[in-house]
Motif scaffolding. Structure first.
Motif: not given
Length: 87
Positions: A19-44
């Motif tokens: 679990p210490s290798t999980a880059e949770v904040p990095v993934v959440l920030d990326l998902a936010r950017d994709v969901a808001h700028q491209v397409l919501r289903p593009g985030a996952p």
């Protein structure tokens, strides 16, 4: 983020990951950017693609940064409903 931390720990245990290798904040920030700028289903889908890249040796933060920059440069959707399209 208690529930999220619990979920990540359980998911990592299920997959045999540290679990210490999980880059949770990095993934959440990326998902936010994709969901808001491209397409919501593009985030996952983008998070999945990031995982493939990391599994093949990419640095998580660097790969996420490249994808986030791509998302921020993406042209706006054609209409208000475009952000909810699933395909």
């Amino acid at each position: 983020m208690g529930t999220l931390d619990d979920w990540v720990a359980a998911a990592c245990a299920e997959l045999g990951l540290d679990p210490s290798t999980a880059e949770v904040p990095v993934v959440l920030d990326l998902a936010r950017d994709v969901a808001h700028q491209v397409l919501r289903p593009g985030a996952p889908v983008t998070a999945y693609l990031l995982g493939i890249a990391v599994g093949r040796g990419a640095d998580p933060a660097q790969a996420a940064g490249r994808l986030a920059a791509l998302a921020r440069s993406w042209p706006p959707p054609d209409g208000p409903a475009a952000s909810d399209d699933a395909a």
